[in-house]
Design an enzyme around this catalytic site. Sequence first.
Site, short mmCIF file in Angstrom:
data_model
loop_
_atom_site.label_atom_id
_atom_site.label_comp_id
_atom_site.label_asym_id
_atom_site.label_seq_id
_atom_site.Cartn_x
_atom_site.Cartn_y
_atom_site.Cartn_z
N SER A 1 70.38 103.44 -12.21
CA SER A 1 70.49 102.01 -11.99
C SER A 1 70.98 101.73 -10.57
CB SER A 1 71.41 101.41 -13.06
OG SER A 1 71.28 100.02 -13.12
N ASP B 1 61.60 98.54 -18.81
CA ASP B 1 62.69 98.06 -17.98
C ASP B 1 62.38 96.66 -17.45
OD1 ASP B 1 64.84 97.80 -16.20
OD2 ASP B 1 64.70 99.89 -15.55
N HIS C 1 65.88 100.32 -19.87
CA HIS C 1 66.77 100.67 -18.78
C HIS C 1 67.92 101.58 -19.26
CE1 HIS C 1 68.28 99.77 -14.70
NE2 HIS C 1 69.49 99.73 -15.22
#
Length: 357
Positions: free
Chosen positions: A188, A293, A323
């Site tokens: 991330s 995502d 995600h």
Amino acid sequence: MAPAAASQHQATTVAPTSGRKVVDEVSGWLRVMDDGSIDRTWTGPPQALPLMQPVQPYAVPRDGHTLHDLPGEPNLRVYLPEVDAGSVGRLPVIVHLHGGGFCISHPSWVLYHHFYARLACAVPAVVVTAELPLAPEQRLPAQIYTGVDVLRRLRSIAMSDEGSLDDPAAELLREAADISRVFLVGDSSGGNLVHLVAARVGEDGADAWAPLRVAGGIPIHPGFVRATRSKSELQPTPDSVFFTLDMLDKFLAMALPKGATKDHPYTCPMGPNAPPLESVPLPPMLVAVAEKDLIRDTNLEYCDALRAAGKEVEVLINRGMSHSFYLNKFAVDMDPTTGERAQELIDAIKSFVARHL
């Protein structure tokens, strides 16, 4: 932007007290109080709390590895796999930079621990994680500087004379690590740091860092976005406590330099405000993109921009996944598809490391 929440490890975390008022909030994760203090006490679904518990270090092997903390600047956590040093020699080093939208998270949590431990044993590699500064108390580029400092401290330890280190864990790291084979991995917002830290090291030149060499970068579901919404951000998705558009917007507003938009080079390295990628010195990259995502499209745009700039890049699509899916230990352990995709990710990292030594 990865799954994360409250931790007693963050000195800036405070509990709400009478008289304080919440002036901004990221649901479940973070509240900004009217006196400027930050409360990171988890207020979301209680079933997520076990993933946020800190794991204590252990020098007695468990599941094929040991775990050590190295206090210092910055604080490091080291996973050492049990291997026959006589047959494999020194091990490559994976330096992991955690996610959390630059605002939350700690590398000691269960959600990271199970992944780090598996990765260390599977590759095998020394896995070094670091405690990163958090926004809004410390905005970017503080996290980039800390990422570079992780490599600087790793280099210092590896180059120390035998027996000169006061910390037994640091001595173990010195003996095990081959710093000519360092791989940056980040999830991330940590994926952004992979790009940004690798670029900083590349700008310094190989001689400045020798014998340390960044042999590759692996951004996993990086937080690359634009100020305008991408198509995948606008598609309806199931509600998630782990990653929402509200989290994306608010965390980046707190983390980017004041007045900056998401078109800033820290979050849009493929955009017009960033240096041309052709001019950015980057190692070979493996980019993992989750098919479901919210920011899938801008992740893929980053990969396309790297290719167009003549960079060496491989793309792994995590089919059917959202995600940072692999950090949810419950799903990895209990759902066969999630477990399979997590194993595919680990296998891809292992293969990438083996091919870029």
